[in-house]
Design an enzyme around this catalytic site. Structure first.
Site, mmCIF file in Angstrom:
data_model
loop_
_atom_site.group_PDB
_atom_site.id
_atom_site.type_symbol
_atom_site.label_atom_id
_atom_site.label_comp_id
_atom_site.label_asym_id
_atom_site.label_seq_id
_atom_site.Cartn_x
_atom_site.Cartn_y
_atom_site.Cartn_z
ATOM 1 N N GLU A 1 -6.311 31.331 -50.824
ATOM 2 C CA GLU A 1 -7.523 30.697 -50.137
ATOM 3 C C GLU A 1 -7.168 29.854 -49.232
ATOM 4 O OE1 GLU A 1 -10.163 29.642 -53.188
ATOM 5 O OE2 GLU A 1 -10.048 31.582 -54.182
ATOM 6 N N GLU B 1 -8.482 37.231 -57.707
ATOM 7 C CA GLU B 1 -9.424 36.100 -58.311
ATOM 8 C C GLU B 1 -10.759 36.590 -58.648
ATOM 9 O OE1 GLU B 1 -9.431 32.062 -57.694
ATOM 10 O OE2 GLU B 1 -7.599 32.095 -56.865
#
Ligand code: IFM
Length: 480
Positions: free
Chosen positions: A175, A381
């Site tokens: 991320e 995720e």
């Protein structure tokens, strides 16, 4: 396109053979042992000690003590039938000054972890950077500076050399949007800077660090190793079908998604992003060889997804609504998108206040399959926080989490049926852990952790997920 099943939950859905059923964690969120075996401070150690930044002043000093309990945690994973485990390597643990010599004791921890996983039949998936930049590198300028990307590549080579005989699946960054824009833009994450130009520079140097790290890893890893990156892509919806709201989608897509997808997969920054941010920077920090250095072949792309993002263009002279789900700050994490408003998506909410809407995951996976059909995808995720607490008998019943995961797996299955090459699903998270600025107030784990005794108790969702992982067949979760 597969027509949506009127009640897909009612049917048992079989996933492709070899599909990976995993869970994910990150070093700072679970390891603890913050000063042990030569580990130095990261930007999160510093941020946690900055008054007012983290809920109740919580820190990762102890976290959930995974550094000492990794054997027990691997046994839990085996009981849950996981076939893969995604963890991150702490840069300040294995290269304590960020750029100096390696710490063998730090590396030994990950060697042991990988060995234990392999012995249990679980594939280790290592992420090199899940936000814990060595403080020494931040003091030298952090991600807005080019040198950080070069240090990251050197650290990648060091980790690849030390672990490449055991770990074949690698992810460079987790991320990077959060690292760049929450870390240097809105300042709700470490290092807590609020400078839109620094945030854009950080995004570029994270891109560059990724590309250099892919090359560095490939130069030291065996030929069958696979390299990837995990992006938290934003599934965007306009508040209304108006041209103004659709333009808000375009602007957030540019600074939220294409700022990474463009250089990593397509060889450059999107023209509209450069135009939207021209009043802030001329992007002269991008050097001529950078686009080629960043666009390296990937073996798969990691997609992290939690909730969709609804946006509008705020009328001139009004304050845009700022419910973007990324914490409260007077500074924006969206440089170049000043008049964009953020709105709550409809539907039920998790404890983070995020709307539950699996269609965003379906949309991201199928859009990527259309734009990059050669690139396998992995959901690295997906998960939910709920206020789970043990009942009088000590059992933790979390039907909301099982329902959340079930609904998202139905979306993944549908995306596969519609042509997306999705190879695995990693539930966030294995254990309740340190949820960044929210401290320990949010519980994402399949396994409950008593924060006083650190005792682990698999929740009812863990038992349900174990049955899915063991059989590769998705059934609707039943009562606990
Ligand atoms: O806990 C985080 C993780 O570190 C990165 N992705 C989102 C999760 C939930 O907020």
């Amino acid at each position: 396109m597969t027509p949506p099943d009127p009640d897909p939950a009612a049917t048992a859905l079989r996933f492709p053979p070899g599909f990976h059923w995993g869970a994910a964690t990150s070093a700072y969120q679970i390891e603890g042992a913050a000063t042990e075996d030569g580990r130095t401070r990261s930007i999160w150690d510093t941020f946690c000690r900055t008054p007012g930044k983290v809920h109740r002043g919580d820190t990762g000093d102890v976290a959930v003590d995974h550094y000492r309990r990794s054997r027990e945690d691997v046994r839990l994973m085996a009981e849950l039938g996981l076939t893969a485990y995604r963890f991150s390597i702490a840069w300040p643990r294995v290269r304590p000054t960020g750029s100096g010599p390696a710490s063998q004791r730090g590396l030994d921890f990950y060697r042991r972890l990988a060995d234990d996983l392999l012995a249990a039949g679980i594939t280790p998936v290592a992420t090199l950077y899940h936000w814990d930049l060595p403080q020494e590198l931040e003091d030298a300028g952090g991600w807005p500076e080019r040198r950080t990307a070069e240090h990251f590549a050197a650290y990648a080579a060091l980790a690849g050399e030390a672990l490449g005989d055991r770990v074949t699946e690698w992810t460079t960054l987790n991320e990077p949007w959060c690292s760049a824009f929450l870390g240097y833009g809105s300042g709700v994450h470490a290092p807590g800077r609020t400078d839109p130009v620094a945030a854009l520079r950080a995004a570029h140097h994270l891109n560059l660090g990724h590309g250099l790290a892919v090359s560095a890893l490939r130069s030291v890893l065996p030929a069958d190793a696979r390299v990837s990156v995990s992006l938290n892509l934003h599934a965007l919806r306009p508040l209304t079908p108006s041209a103004a709201d659709r333009d808000a989608v375009r602007r957030i897509d540019a600074v939220g998604n294409r700022v990474f997808l463009g250089p990593m997969l397509d060889g450059g920054y999107p023209e509209d992003l450069l135009a939207d941010t021209a009043h802030l920077t001329d992007w002269s920090f991008v050097r001529p060889g950078d686009p080629a250095a960043i666009r390296r072949r990937l073996d798969w792309l990691g997609v992290n997804y939690y909730t969709p993002t609804v946006v509008s263009t705020a009328p001139e002279g009004t304050d845009p609504v700022r419910a973007d789900g990324h914490g409260a700050s007077s500074a924006s994490p969206w440089p170049g998108a000043d008049r964009v408003g953020f709105h709550q998506a409809p539907g039920g909410r998790t404890a983070m206040g995020w709307a539950v809407d699996p269609s965003g995951l379906y949309e991201l996976l199928t859009a990527l399959a259309r734009s990059h059909p050669e690139l396998p995808l992995v959901v690295t995720e997906n998960g939910a926080a709920y206020p789970d607490a043990p009942g009088p008998d000590g059992a933790v019943d979390d039907p909301d989490r099982a329902a959340f995961v079930h609904a998202h797996l139905v979306a993944v299955h549908r995306a596969i049926a519609d042509g997306a090459d999705v190879r695995g699903y990693f539930l966030w998270s294995l254990l309740d852990n340190f949820e960044w600025a929210y401290g320990y107030a949010k519980r994402f784990g399949l396994v409950h952790v008593d924060l006083r005794t650190l005792a682990r108790t698999p929740k009812s969702s863990a038992r349900w997920y174990a049955a899915v992982a063991r059989t590769g067949v998705l059934h609707r979760p039943g009562p606990a």
